[in-house]
Design a protein around this motif. Structure first.
Motif, short mmCIF file in Angstrom:
data_model
loop_
_atom_site.label_atom_id
_atom_site.label_comp_id
_atom_site.label_asym_id
_atom_site.label_seq_id
_atom_site.Cartn_x
_atom_site.Cartn_y
_atom_site.Cartn_z
N VAL A 1 4.90 -11.29 10.52
CA VAL A 1 3.57 -11.02 9.98
C VAL A 1 3.37 -11.95 8.78
O VAL A 1 4.23 -12.02 7.90
CB VAL A 1 3.45 -9.55 9.55
CG1 VAL A 1 2.11 -9.29 8.89
CG2 VAL A 1 3.66 -8.62 10.75
N TYR B 1 -1.75 -2.04 9.93
CA TYR B 1 -1.74 -1.19 8.74
C TYR B 1 -1.90 -2.03 7.48
O TYR B 1 -1.48 -3.18 7.43
CB TYR B 1 -0.38 -0.45 8.61
CG TYR B 1 0.04 0.30 9.84
CD1 TYR B 1 0.70 -0.36 10.87
CD2 TYR B 1 -0.19 1.66 9.97
CE1 TYR B 1 1.10 0.32 12.02
CE2 TYR B 1 0.22 2.35 11.12
CZ TYR B 1 0.86 1.67 12.13
OH TYR B 1 1.27 2.35 13.25
N TYR C 1 -0.82 -1.29 3.41
CA TYR C 1 -0.19 -0.46 2.39
C TYR C 1 -0.35 -1.20 1.06
O TYR C 1 -0.55 -2.41 1.04
CB TYR C 1 1.30 -0.27 2.67
CG TYR C 1 1.63 0.66 3.81
CD1 TYR C 1 1.51 0.23 5.14
CD2 TYR C 1 2.05 1.96 3.58
CE1 TYR C 1 1.82 1.08 6.20
CE2 TYR C 1 2.36 2.82 4.62
CZ TYR C 1 2.24 2.37 5.92
OH TYR C 1 2.54 3.23 6.95
N GLN D 1 1.27 -1.31 -3.20
CA GLN D 1 2.24 -0.83 -4.18
C GLN D 1 1.79 -1.28 -5.56
O GLN D 1 1.83 -2.48 -5.88
CB GLN D 1 3.63 -1.36 -3.87
CG GLN D 1 4.70 -0.79 -4.79
CD GLN D 1 6.08 -1.31 -4.45
OE1 GLN D 1 6.24 -2.42 -3.94
NE2 GLN D 1 7.10 -0.52 -4.72
N GLY E 1 5.69 -0.53 -10.19
CA GLY E 1 6.48 0.62 -10.66
C GLY E 1 6.22 1.90 -9.91
O GLY E 1 6.84 2.93 -10.22
N GLN E 2 5.34 1.85 -8.92
CA GLN E 2 5.04 3.07 -8.17
C GLN E 2 5.44 2.92 -6.70
O GLN E 2 5.95 1.90 -6.28
CB GLN E 2 3.55 3.39 -8.30
CG GLN E 2 3.13 3.66 -9.74
CD GLN E 2 1.71 4.13 -9.84
OE1 GLN E 2 1.14 4.68 -8.89
NE2 GLN E 2 1.10 3.93 -11.01
N LYS E 3 5.21 3.99 -5.94
CA LYS E 3 5.61 3.99 -4.54
C LYS E 3 4.69 3.11 -3.70
O LYS E 3 3.52 2.88 -4.05
CB LYS E 3 5.54 5.42 -3.98
CG LYS E 3 6.53 6.38 -4.58
CD LYS E 3 6.46 7.72 -3.89
CE LYS E 3 7.48 8.68 -4.47
NZ LYS E 3 7.51 9.98 -3.76
N VAL E 4 5.21 2.66 -2.57
CA VAL E 4 4.38 2.03 -1.56
C VAL E 4 3.52 3.12 -0.94
O VAL E 4 4.03 4.16 -0.50
CB VAL E 4 5.25 1.35 -0.48
CG1 VAL E 4 4.38 0.76 0.61
CG2 VAL E 4 6.15 0.28 -1.11
N PHE F 1 0.26 4.31 1.72
CA PHE F 1 -0.54 4.01 2.90
C PHE F 1 -2.01 3.91 2.51
O PHE F 1 -2.53 4.73 1.74
CB PHE F 1 -0.34 5.13 3.92
CG PHE F 1 -1.30 5.13 5.06
CD1 PHE F 1 -2.37 6.01 5.09
CD2 PHE F 1 -1.12 4.26 6.12
CE1 PHE F 1 -3.26 6.03 6.14
CE2 PHE F 1 -2.00 4.27 7.19
CZ PHE F 1 -3.07 5.16 7.20
N SER G 1 -4.85 2.65 8.77
CA SER G 1 -4.29 2.18 10.03
C SER G 1 -5.44 1.84 10.97
O SER G 1 -6.55 2.40 10.86
CB SER G 1 -3.37 3.21 10.65
OG SER G 1 -4.05 4.43 10.87
N PHE H 1 0.45 -4.90 1.23
CA PHE H 1 1.28 -5.25 2.38
C PHE H 1 0.54 -4.96 3.68
O PHE H 1 0.02 -3.87 3.88
CB PHE H 1 2.58 -4.43 2.39
CG PHE H 1 3.49 -4.70 1.24
CD1 PHE H 1 3.57 -3.82 0.18
CD2 PHE H 1 4.29 -5.84 1.22
CE1 PHE H 1 4.42 -4.06 -0.89
CE2 PHE H 1 5.14 -6.09 0.17
CZ PHE H 1 5.21 -5.21 -0.89
N LEU I 1 7.71 -0.77 11.96
CA LEU I 1 6.65 -1.54 11.35
C LEU I 1 7.22 -2.86 10.86
O LEU I 1 8.26 -2.90 10.20
CB LEU I 1 6.02 -0.78 10.16
CG LEU I 1 4.78 0.06 10.48
CD1 LEU I 1 5.11 1.19 11.43
CD2 LEU I 1 4.14 0.56 9.21
N PHE J 1 6.49 -5.87 8.43
CA PHE J 1 5.69 -6.09 7.22
C PHE J 1 5.58 -7.57 6.91
O PHE J 1 6.50 -8.36 7.15
CB PHE J 1 6.33 -5.39 6.02
CG PHE J 1 6.15 -3.90 6.03
CD1 PHE J 1 7.05 -3.09 6.70
CD2 PHE J 1 5.08 -3.31 5.36
CE1 PHE J 1 6.88 -1.70 6.71
CE2 PHE J 1 4.92 -1.93 5.37
CZ PHE J 1 5.82 -1.13 6.05
N GLY J 2 4.45 -7.93 6.30
CA GLY J 2 4.32 -9.24 5.70
C GLY J 2 4.95 -9.25 4.32
O GLY J 2 5.41 -8.21 3.82
N GLU J 3 4.95 -10.42 3.69
CA GLU J 3 5.57 -10.56 2.37
C GLU J 3 4.70 -10.01 1.25
O GLU J 3 5.14 -9.88 0.13
CB GLU J 3 5.91 -12.02 2.08
CG GLU J 3 7.05 -12.54 2.94
CD GLU J 3 7.57 -13.88 2.48
OE1 GLU J 3 8.23 -14.55 3.29
OE2 GLU J 3 7.32 -14.26 1.32
#
Lengths: 114, 117
Positions: A4, A33, A35, A37, A40-43, A45, A48, A91, A103, A105-107
């Motif tokens: 991706v 999808y 996503y 981030q 310092g926090q969560k990835v 969603f 979709s 992402f 899944l 993922f791209g960079e």
């Protein structure tokens, strides 16, 4: 090996400007999808997409956000009027199957809103 | 809502040793998938291993294995014979079935693993 790809890798924009993040998913994948981030926090969603329509979106994905697959290869995320709190790594991901599928993922695209 | 907790923000291990990363989750679902994803520095996230909740046998992929404790809602990742290339951020993630939608991942905050020579 197919992967991706995402562009741009980093974008700096002024608050209130429109931004389009682009993704090229793996060619035989059907589920797409976004996503994000925040540092310092969560990835988290965002959305979709399957069969040319949104399958599910999170509460983050408000009217300022939109996605489309304009030409059968690119998958884009548009933010209409950016806010400071939209600064994050975005992402893109794609998968071949829905339930339990891996899944890919791209960079990521780093968005900085000033 | 489902939550995923990774209680170790950072860990380090010596090359060739074994390390275990912990993950706990909260759900009322009976079937779901659990994943470990790895993100090396400046690279994309890649799948390390996955486990379907209905399967009692712990998943293994070469040097990577999980300890899945369904009743305790625990899903730890064991890396054996650690290599320098294992240095990465490791994310635990949860997926539950949805009606008609594309299943989404719920991620933990991640554990930064450093393998020292």
């Amino acid at each position: 090996e197919p992967e991706v790809t995402q562009t741009p890798s980093h974008q700096v924009t002024q608050m209130g400007q429109e931004v389009i993040l682009r993704c090229v998913p793996i060619s035989n994948h059907l589920y797409f999808y976004w996503y994000r981030q925040i540092l310092g926090q969560k990835v988290e969603f965002l959305v979709s997409f399957y069969n040319n329509e949104i399958s599910e979106k999170s509460e983050i994905f408000d009217d300022q956000f939109s996605v489309e697959r304009p030409d059968g290869s690119n998958f884009t995320l548009k933010i209409r009027s950016t806010k400071l709190e939209d600064s994050a790594m975005y992402f893109c991901a794609s998968s071949e199957r829905r339930w339990g599928g891996e899944l890919f993922f791209g960079e990521g695209s780093r968005l900085t809103v000033l | 809502a489902q939550t995923v907790t990774q209680s170790q923000p950072e860990m380090s291990v010596q090359e060739a040793e074994t390390v275990t990363l912990s993950c706990t989750y909260d759900t009322s679902e009976s079937n779901y998938y659990l994943f470990w994803y790895k993100q090396p520095p400046s690279r994309q996230m890649i799948l390390v291993i996955r486990q379907e909740a209905y399967k009692q046998q712990n998943a293994t992929e070469n040097r990577f294995s999980v300890n899945f404790q369904k009743a305790a809602k625990s899903f730890s990742l064991k890396i054996s014979d650690s290599q320098l290339g294992d240095t990465a951020m490791y994310f635990c993630a949860f997926m539950k079935p949805t009606q008609g939608g594309s299943e989404k991942l719920v991620f933990g905050k991640g554990t930064k693993l450093t393998v020292n020579p």
